[in-house]
Design a protein around this motif. Sequence first.
Motif, PDB file in Angstrom:
ATOM      1  N   LYS A  67       0.962  -1.123  -0.137  1.00 42.87           N
ATOM      2  CA  LYS A  67       0.077   0.045   0.075  1.00 42.87           C
ATOM      3  C   LYS A  67       0.883   1.166  -0.007  1.00 42.87           C
ATOM      4  O   LYS A  67       0.416   2.231  -0.553  1.00 42.87           O
ATOM      5  CB  LYS A  67      -0.741   0.095   1.189  1.00 42.87           C
ATOM      6  N   ARG A  68       1.986   1.136   0.710  1.00 41.17           N
ATOM      7  CA  ARG A  68       2.885   2.264   0.707  1.00 41.17           C
ATOM      8  C   ARG A  68       3.355   2.749  -0.685  1.00 41.17           C
ATOM      9  O   ARG A  68       3.817   3.605  -1.253  1.00 41.17           O
ATOM     10  CB  ARG A  68       4.008   2.144   1.631  1.00 41.17           C
ATOM     11  N   PHE A 121     -13.887  -3.758   9.589  1.00 42.25           N
ATOM     12  CA  PHE A 121     -12.756  -4.274   8.774  1.00 42.25           C
ATOM     13  C   PHE A 121     -11.925  -5.315   9.649  1.00 42.25           C
ATOM     14  O   PHE A 121     -11.397  -4.987  10.601  1.00 42.25           O
ATOM     15  CB  PHE A 121     -12.173  -3.144   8.345  1.00 42.25           C
ATOM     16  N   LEU A 122     -11.487  -6.130   8.923  1.00 43.19           N
ATOM     17  CA  LEU A 122     -10.629  -7.137   9.445  1.00 43.19           C
ATOM     18  C   LEU A 122      -9.087  -6.758   9.129  1.00 43.19           C
ATOM     19  O   LEU A 122      -8.714  -6.638   7.887  1.00 43.19           O
ATOM     20  CB  LEU A 122     -10.907  -8.430   8.881  1.00 43.19           C
ATOM     21  N   TYR A 123      -8.289  -6.803  10.117  1.00 44.22           N
ATOM     22  CA  TYR A 123      -6.830  -6.607  10.097  1.00 44.22           C
ATOM     23  C   TYR A 123      -6.043  -7.920  10.084  1.00 44.22           C
ATOM     24  O   TYR A 123      -6.579  -8.854  10.853  1.00 44.22           O
ATOM     25  CB  TYR A 123      -6.338  -5.659  11.102  1.00 44.22           C
ATOM     26  N   ASN A 124      -4.996  -8.261   9.548  1.00 45.43           N
ATOM     27  CA  ASN A 124      -4.175  -9.114   9.541  1.00 45.43           C
ATOM     28  C   ASN A 124      -3.366  -9.224  10.817  1.00 45.43           C
ATOM     29  O   ASN A 124      -2.536  -8.228  10.889  1.00 45.43           O
ATOM     30  CB  ASN A 124      -3.410  -9.718   8.325  1.00 45.43           C
ATOM     31  N   ILE A 174      -1.800 -17.020  10.387  1.00 46.97           N
ATOM     32  CA  ILE A 174      -2.009 -15.397  10.523  1.00 46.97           C
ATOM     33  C   ILE A 174      -3.453 -15.049  10.699  1.00 46.97           C
ATOM     34  O   ILE A 174      -4.454 -15.823  10.038  1.00 46.97           O
ATOM     35  CB  ILE A 174      -1.629 -14.856   9.195  1.00 46.97           C
ATOM     36  N   SER A 175      -3.871 -14.570  11.717  1.00 49.37           N
ATOM     37  CA  SER A 175      -5.277 -14.421  12.142  1.00 49.37           C
ATOM     38  C   SER A 175      -5.930 -13.113  11.692  1.00 49.37           C
ATOM     39  O   SER A 175      -4.922 -12.246  11.090  1.00 49.37           O
ATOM     40  CB  SER A 175      -5.445 -14.615  13.487  1.00 49.37           C
ATOM     41  N   GLN A 176      -7.063 -12.940  11.840  1.00 51.33           N
ATOM     42  CA  GLN A 176      -7.739 -11.685  11.733  1.00 51.33           C
ATOM     43  C   GLN A 176      -8.579 -10.958  12.774  1.00 51.33           C
ATOM     44  O   GLN A 176      -8.958 -12.099  13.497  1.00 51.33           O
ATOM     45  CB  GLN A 176      -8.648 -11.782  10.229  1.00 51.33           C
ATOM     46  N   LEU A 177      -8.487  -9.782  12.918  1.00 54.09           N
ATOM     47  CA  LEU A 177      -9.084  -9.258  14.077  1.00 54.09           C
ATOM     48  C   LEU A 177      -9.619  -7.720  13.495  1.00 54.09           C
ATOM     49  O   LEU A 177      -9.305  -7.236  12.632  1.00 54.09           O
ATOM     50  CB  LEU A 177      -8.470  -9.137  15.389  1.00 54.09           C
ATOM     51  N   ASP A 200      -4.447  -5.329   5.557  1.00 55.26           N
ATOM     52  CA  ASP A 200      -3.947  -6.083   4.343  1.00 55.26           C
ATOM     53  C   ASP A 200      -2.381  -6.558   4.370  1.00 55.26           C
ATOM     54  O   ASP A 200      -2.234  -7.111   5.689  1.00 55.26           O
ATOM     55  CB  ASP A 200      -3.818  -5.136   3.091  1.00 55.26           C
ATOM     56  N   GLU A 201      -1.525  -6.485   3.686  1.00 55.27           N
ATOM     57  CA  GLU A 201       0.038  -6.775   3.698  1.00 55.27           C
ATOM     58  C   GLU A 201      -0.016  -8.265   4.015  1.00 55.27           C
ATOM     59  O   GLU A 201       1.028  -8.644   4.826  1.00 55.27           O
ATOM     60  CB  GLU A 201       0.709  -5.956   4.713  1.00 55.27           C
ATOM     61  N   ILE A 202      -0.710  -9.115   3.675  1.00 51.07           N
ATOM     62  CA  ILE A 202      -0.576 -10.776   3.951  1.00 51.07           C
ATOM     63  C   ILE A 202       0.587 -10.951   3.442  1.00 51.07           C
ATOM     64  O   ILE A 202       1.223 -12.011   4.175  1.00 51.07           O
ATOM     65  CB  ILE A 202      -1.970 -11.433   3.520  1.00 51.07           C
ATOM     66  N   GLY A 203       1.073 -10.694   2.539  1.00 48.34           N
ATOM     67  CA  GLY A 203       2.546 -11.244   1.516  1.00 48.34           C
ATOM     68  C   GLY A 203       3.568 -10.798   2.490  1.00 48.34           C
ATOM     69  O   GLY A 203       4.389 -11.819   2.778  1.00 48.34           O
ATOM     70  N   VAL A 204       3.524  -9.547   3.265  1.00 52.25           N
ATOM     71  CA  VAL A 204       4.789  -9.215   4.011  1.00 52.25           C
ATOM     72  C   VAL A 204       4.781  -9.924   5.487  1.00 52.25           C
ATOM     73  O   VAL A 204       5.723 -10.484   5.729  1.00 52.25           O
ATOM     74  CB  VAL A 204       4.808  -7.756   4.354  1.00 52.25           C
TER      75      VAL A 204
END
Length: 316
Positions: A96-97, A202-205, A192-195, A174-178
């Motif tokens: 995203k950056r 909105f779900l964060y990784n 990797i969980s979501q919260l 996002d940033e699941i790849g990193v």
Amino acid sequence: MPEGSFITRDTNVSTNLDNNVGTKFTVDKQTKRADFEITQHITNIKLLKFIRTELGFGTVSIFEKNGFKYAKWFTSKRENIILLIYLLNGHLILEKRRHQFIEWLNTLNEVWNLNIQPKPFNCQVSLQTSWLAGFSDADAGFYTNVKKNFRGAARSQGGYYVRFITKFYITQRDEIGVLTKIKNLVGATNKISQLTNGKSNFLYNRLEITSTESTQILIQYFTEFPLKGIRKIDLLRWVRVQAYKNMFVVVSEKAAEKLARLITNLQEPTNGFTLSQEFSKEEKAIFADCPLNQKNPNYAPHKSKKKTITIKKSEN
């Protein structure tokens, strides 16, 4: 340098991802003013002063918003902004950056009549560079249960079991790849969980690392690439609790409370920062008082084969 949010002020475009803490690029098309700032909670002002010293420009200031105090490092001078463009161009890792930087650069090319082309982003997370250390300084967490006096599960006969818990965690939108790359670099096997942040759906990784083997790799990495901000103390305490955890010893509730006080009082050494796992005299005395049958308990979890990696600074 922490990677953060982008906002452009325009009568037709408004993209605001700023959540008070993070990095922000701004461009005002009408005044042709550009700003670059990094904001942290006031407790992490040391990190911003380090950035100012390393770059040799910019201003660190303190402000309050919604009852919370923050510190920010910022610059709006044209020559500094152009220098930052060259420093960041092609060297950002968060997806995203990268998109935000390109939009920022394209806007600056337009309003300042520049012709700086975006470079390919070929860099990746690595244990041979300081990127993860800088990212952790701003966004990671080093959890221990020291504030609970290492309280574990309740005993049926009353009281509780003592348990030493450590956790390294990173939460990202996002940033699941990193996050997956970091997970693989240290050999972690958990998912990797979501919260949510409690304010929206909105779900964060979230990546959490708790295993001894992966934690030891992180300790080795942060020894080679030290943190610079307030999380340096959190890291120091996290490493010490991990040393307790590695011993597989059983201590009493009273001994656990003493250890918790020692950890809480642990501060950065005056003769230089090191991630030493050497115990103090007080700690050694506490462990020496353990009954012999509890120093090396038979029920201790089996020890996995120690995983080692070679970490060295990149020559690039």
